[in-house]
Design a protein around this motif. Structure first.
Motif, PDB file in Angstrom:
ATOM      1  N   VAL A 117       0.075  -0.369  -1.535  1.00  0.00           N
ATOM      2  CA  VAL A 117      -1.216  -0.730  -2.164  1.00  0.00           C
ATOM      3  C   VAL A 117      -1.577   0.389  -3.359  1.00  0.00           C
ATOM      4  O   VAL A 117      -1.302   1.507  -3.152  1.00  0.00           O
ATOM      5  CB  VAL A 117      -2.141  -0.324  -0.997  1.00  0.00           C
TER       6      VAL A 117
ATOM      7  N   ASN B 229      -3.255  -1.179   4.280  1.00  0.00           N
ATOM      8  CA  ASN B 229      -2.246  -0.605   3.919  1.00  0.00           C
ATOM      9  C   ASN B 229      -0.993  -1.056   4.602  1.00  0.00           C
ATOM     10  O   ASN B 229       0.230  -1.146   4.002  1.00  0.00           O
ATOM     11  CB  ASN B 229      -2.479   0.879   4.382  1.00  0.00           C
TER      12      ASN B 229
ATOM     13  N   GLN C 169      -1.413   5.017  -0.091  1.00  0.00           N
ATOM     14  CA  GLN C 169      -1.545   4.209  -1.362  1.00  0.00           C
ATOM     15  C   GLN C 169      -1.564   5.231  -2.588  1.00  0.00           C
ATOM     16  O   GLN C 169      -1.837   6.493  -2.615  1.00  0.00           O
ATOM     17  CB  GLN C 169      -3.229   3.631  -1.124  1.00  0.00           C
TER      18      GLN C 169
ATOM     19  N   ILE D  90      -8.956  -0.337   2.296  1.00  0.00           N
ATOM     20  CA  ILE D  90      -7.616   0.588   1.914  1.00  0.00           C
ATOM     21  C   ILE D  90      -6.863   0.766   3.356  1.00  0.00           C
ATOM     22  O   ILE D  90      -5.674   0.301   3.407  1.00  0.00           O
ATOM     23  CB  ILE D  90      -7.644   1.568   1.219  1.00  0.00           C
ATOM     24  N   LYS D  91      -7.417   1.149   4.158  1.00  0.00           N
ATOM     25  CA  LYS D  91      -6.724   1.578   5.565  1.00  0.00           C
ATOM     26  C   LYS D  91      -6.431   0.250   6.425  1.00  0.00           C
ATOM     27  O   LYS D  91      -5.434   0.262   7.117  1.00  0.00           O
ATOM     28  CB  LYS D  91      -7.795   2.419   6.425  1.00  0.00           C
TER      29      LYS D  91
ATOM     30  N   GLY E 141      -3.889   9.299   2.202  1.00  0.00           N
ATOM     31  CA  GLY E 141      -3.263   7.921   2.517  1.00  0.00           C
ATOM     32  C   GLY E 141      -1.892   7.608   1.613  1.00  0.00           C
ATOM     33  O   GLY E 141      -1.475   8.351   0.740  1.00  0.00           O
TER      34      GLY E 141
END
Length: 268
Positions: free
Chosen positions: A33, A28, A67, A24-25, A65
């Motif tokens: 996302v 992004n 997302q 994810i990181k 985050g």
């Protein structure tokens, strides 16, 4: 791309697994996302779907985050289906699954929830990529994989193959950053698991069985994923959901002609 792409992220190790948090990181910056992933580990479930019980899918916030995230009570394939049909504002531009804790090379794709998620996306006409690191440890070091994950996702997202839906099974060796030699485009090696079941008894005397096995690679050619991984390369295998055995297809068509002729002379 004129509009900000929507990226669907899922996995089979569960939404809090370090592998998916790393993924994810890393991606992004590439788009908007959305994460829809299992609320518990679902390794080895393959292309299973939930049909005989209800599904829960709850909005969550894991690591502050940017997302948007949901945890699902179902399988990775359930997650993709729900995301496309009920959660995302529109069909995603790409689906990314992983980073899996452990190998999904060669025959392992038949059992993998990570890979089944991208196959489901492919069925829906969505380009997709599954990432796996050859380290089953929960605290595996994903740092060496970050650069390659970013590059591969960006390449498929912004340079699609015209009129082709592509699904890629990507496996990353358990090596330090400086030890990874690069990327190899490969085919799936011919292999299998030689399996057995340990027969045991619980404290109450009830018999139970524990699956064990050894991985056997029959394919020693240098164009396979197993060769690439053993020799320090990241392997990329393009995969599809069409399981037709095309070399055998024409043989069986000849059989059908023979059966038609025989049927004219044989009556039961």
């Amino acid at each position: 791309m004129k509009k900000k792409p929507i990226i669907l992220v899922t996995n089979d190790d569960g939404i809090i697994a370090p592998g998916i948090r790393t993924l994810i990181k890393v991606i992004n910056p590439l788009g908007d996302v959305y994460v829809v992933a299992p609320n518990k580990p679902q390794s080895g479930v393959g292309h299973a779907i939930t049909m005989d019980s209800i599904l829960y899918c709850d909005s969550v916030k894991i690591d502050n985050g940017i997302q948007k995230e949901w945890e699902c009570s179902g399988t990775p394939v359930d997650c993709v289906k729900l995301a496309i049909n009920k959660i995302l504002p529109r069909k995603p531009d790409i689906c990314v699954s992983g980073i899996n804790h452990g190998s999904n090379s060669s025959i392992n794709i038949m059992y993998s929830g990570t890979v089944s998620a991208i196959i489901e996306a492919g069925i829906e006409g969505i380009p997709s990529i599954g990432f796996s690191l050859l380290d089953f440890n929960w605290n595996a070091d994903f740092e060496p994989s970050k650069k390659y994950v970013y590059q591969i996702v960006k390449k498929i997202l912004y340079n699609p193959i015209p009129e082709k839906i592509i699904s890629l099974n990507v496996n990353i060796p358990k090596l330090k950053k400086e030890q990874i030699k690069g990327i190899k485009i490969c085919r799936q090696a011919k292999s299998k698991w030689k399996e057995s079941f340990d027969k045991r008894s619980n404290p109450k005397g009830r018999t139970y069985y524990w699956l064990v096995g050894d991985f056997i690679n029959f394919d020693k050619n240098i164009d396979t994923d197993e060769w690439a991984l053993k020799n320090g390369y990241i392997s990329i295998v393009p995969i599809q959901f069409d399981l037709t055995n095309y070399p055998i297809l024409n043989i069986l068509k000849y059989w059908s002609f023979v059966f038609f002729i025989l049927d004219s002379f044989i009556n039961f």
